[in-house]
Design a protein around this motif. Structure first.
Motif, short mmCIF file in Angstrom:
data_model
loop_
_atom_site.label_atom_id
_atom_site.label_comp_id
_atom_site.label_asym_id
_atom_site.label_seq_id
_atom_site.Cartn_x
_atom_site.Cartn_y
_atom_site.Cartn_z
N VAL A 76 0.86 -1.18 0.00
CA VAL A 76 0.00 0.00 0.00
C VAL A 76 0.90 1.23 0.00
N ILE A 77 0.61 2.18 -0.87
CA ILE A 77 1.44 3.38 -1.01
C ILE A 77 0.77 4.54 -0.31
N THR A 78 1.55 5.35 0.39
CA THR A 78 0.98 6.53 1.03
C THR A 78 0.40 7.47 -0.01
N THR A 79 -0.62 8.20 0.38
CA THR A 79 -1.27 9.14 -0.53
C THR A 79 -0.41 10.38 -0.70
N GLY A 80 -0.86 11.31 -1.51
CA GLY A 80 -0.07 12.53 -1.73
C GLY A 80 1.06 12.27 -2.70
N ASN A 81 2.29 12.39 -2.23
CA ASN A 81 3.45 12.22 -3.10
C ASN A 81 3.50 10.86 -3.78
N GLY A 82 2.98 9.84 -3.13
CA GLY A 82 3.08 8.49 -3.68
C GLY A 82 2.14 8.19 -4.82
#
Length: 620
Positions: A76-82
């Protein structure tokens, strides 16, 4: 190898898929260009021609500043920059994003001289296939004048290996393609039809077998390899070729390749699986008989498979890595070191690649049982107790010490991953799942300890194939080929169950439980789970779910997080794995709305409009 490449007349030879323009050639200094006769006249020159192909193999783990390559149900990738990463696009079903996407190693950008960002599979793969065909044509035309028979065999074996290997990678993602076995003329029309996956697989298998027949087990033990003795570990050999021959045949026999993606048939092709088991068993018999340079790394040195530190940039992998790419910039400071841990304690881009909790659940108990087996001993009140030792090696979970010398980062010294804790309270900068992935980084990789980075020579690298996977490929092939968990090839003494147990024993996990050794489907659940655990986050899961035709199916289409409260006041002296929790539960973070078309990647529109026989994949 990396400094001995002969840059040869690529543009003069270019046509079809070669991707090199005439203007590039015209701009070259004429003194730097070799004629065909000079390029191929002796072993040294010909080997220089071949070694150019090594320089387009993607370094998947370091393809970009943050490299996204785990696209299954695992991350799972963090939101925003990811959200710019390919993994985020895959979750949304937007496969076309790979085209022109810098963080994705499947892209078309490629360069012989460029950095790791320019080592992409589509562009570099077609280039390498053409180079292999040019080399084979040169051999057939008698351009090699000065070489021993051994040298000629090694040159030819490498060419067949690379042609097959690049086709194997391309077909894994895009399905059957035109199989080019000669260099195309600049004036001939393009009309070669796409073949089925299995038609391609037969041609790949033939090439891999030719390579295996021509190449040595160990270059160091040969006259031709003696001049580069000690530096031959990255050259294709018999074990590379046989291992990929077996993997190619197992893929050809897998449900997606046998049945297509538009139906619910998940049966295997038993004959392909038997052929795969026979070849893979031969490799394992050679390894266990001491006839190769390969062996499983003991669990005490398990991390050396993936990273090294303060060892003069030593390439990870040890005796277990079979095929590795060249490394294009060894340092891993800005790549995985800073993208797997809490943003506040590292110097990355504010992106965290978090282990999905549902995937962490595949890491069962030390007694060998999956968590959901009623006899496993798993408890939601002590969810980290008595787990598979690879769980403790790979993950940071609640209460684990994250910083050895906290000083300025005291509040993050221990992982506060309970609900509301400072390590999981922000989807943009903290874990979204309740875990951090430390399989590829040392504990001191943070701003407090400063035990990583350039001055520490921290080098992260993933092998394309390692010995543990060969055991698991064999187990799957033998079980499906012979219809039983106790199935085995004529080339190897171990059964499918015993092959899985070899990998478990290395990690200190008990054997496959009796309840899973008499039923083929139950055993296949354990094979799939063992691949998930042993090969976790090494870029295999997406392709496994695709070839098994599980990518679109529940529960493989969801990613979850775990929530809980601490049952007792936190005491740093307590053993983390013994700690008790309450209100333990799991919630869905991402549900992927994927359909049958998502089993294959789409081609760029300009590809499928070149000529009618090169058609688009279904649904795109």
């Amino acid at each position: 190898m990396k400094n001995k490449i002969f840059y040869i007349l690529f543009a003069l030879f270019s046509a079809g898929f070669a991707f090199t323009s005439c203007t590039d050639y015209l701009e070259r200094d004429s003194d730097s260009v070799l004629s065909k006769e000079d390029a191929f006249k002796n072993f040294n020159n010909f080997q220089g021609f071949i070694e150019v192909m090594y320089n387009v193999i993607p370094d998947v783990a370091k393809h970009n500043w943050v490299s996204s390559f785990n696209w299954g149900d695992d991350e799972v990738i963090t939101t925003g920059n990811g959200e710019y990463l390919m993994g985020y696009a895959i979750d949304g079903g937007n496969y076309r994003t790979y085209i022109g996407k810098g963080d994705c190693f499947l892209d078309r950008s490629w360069s012989l001289n460029g950095d790791r960002f320019a080592k992409s599979l589509w562009g570099g793969g077609w280039y390498a296939i053409r180079q292999a065909n040019l080399g084979l044509e040169a051999l057939q035309n008698g351009l090699l004048k000065d070489a021993t028979q051994e040298e000629r065999d090694f040159l030819e074996g490498q060419l067949y290996f690379f042609r097959a290997w690049f086709y194997f990678q391309l077909t894994t993602y895009w399905g059957g393609l035109p199989y080019l076995e000669r260099p195309l003329s600049p004036v001939e029309p393009l009309n070669m039809p796409r073949e089925s996956y299995q038609e391609n697989a037969e041609k790949m298998a033939k090439d891999f077998q030719r390579a295996a027949d021509l190449l040595p087990v160990d270059w160091d033990d040969t006259a031709a390899g003696n001049r580069t003795k000690g530096n031959n570990a990255f050259r294709p050999n018999k074990i590379w070729a046989l291992s990929y021959l077996g993997k190619c045949l197992l893929y050809a026999g897998s449900p997606l390749m046998k049945n297509g993606g538009e139906n619910s048939d998940r049966s295997y092709d038993a004959e392909y699986c038997k052929r795969a088991a026979e070849v893979l068993g031969k490799v394992l018999a050679m390894v266990e008989g001491g006839q190769t340079q390969y062996a499983l790394v003991d669990f005490e040195h398990y991390s050396n498979l993936f990273y090294t530190k303060e060892q003069n940039w030593l390439m990870p992998g040890g005796t277990e890595a079979i095929m590795r790419s060249p490394t294009f910039g060894a340092d891993s400071y800005w790549r995985q070191m800073n993208s797997y841990q809490l943003s506040y304690i590292c110097e990355g881009d504010g992106i965290i690649l978090c282990p999905a909790a549902n995937y962490v659940n595949y890491f069962g108990m030390a007694n060998g049982m999956p968590l959901d087996d009623p006899n496993s001993g798993f408890s939601k009140s002590q969810p980290w107790k008595d787990r598979d030792p690879r769980f403790y090696n790979n993950f940071i979970y609640d209460g684990v010490k994250m910083i050895k010398n906290a000083a300025d980062y005291k509040e993050y010294e221990y992982a506060n991953l309970y609900e509301g804790g400072n390590c999981c309270n922000n989807p943009q900068t903290t874990s979204r799942t309740g875990y951090f992935n430390y399989k590829f980084i040392p504990l001191g990789a943070n701003k407090g300890d400063q035990d990583y980075g350039y001055e520490k020579a921290t080098h992260f690298h993933l092998a394309w194939l390692r010995l543990a996977e060969v055991y698991l490929l064999y187990a799957e092939a033998a079980a499906q080929g012979y219809g039983s968990p106790n199935g085995k090839s004529t080339s190897f003494s171990k059964s499918a169950v015993e092959a899985v147990n070899v990998i478990r024993e290395r990690a200190g996990v008990e054997d496959v439980a009796d309840g899973y050794t008499t039923d083929l489907e139950k055993f296949m659940g354990e094979v799939r789970r063992e691949r998930a655990v042993e090969l976790a986050y090494e870029g295999h899961r997406f392709n496994d779910l695709r070839r098994w035709k599980l990518l679109t199916e529940y529960p493989y289409n969801i990613k979850t997080k775990q929530l809980f409260d601490r049952a007792e006041a936190f005491d740093p002296k307590d053993e983390p794995k013994e700690r008790k929790v309450i209100n333990f539960r799991e919630e869905v973070v991402t549900e992927r709305k994927l359909t049958s078309k998502h089993y294959w990647l789409p081609f760029k529109t300009s590809d499928v409009t070149m000529y009618p026989e090169f058609y688009q994949n279904p649904g795109w």
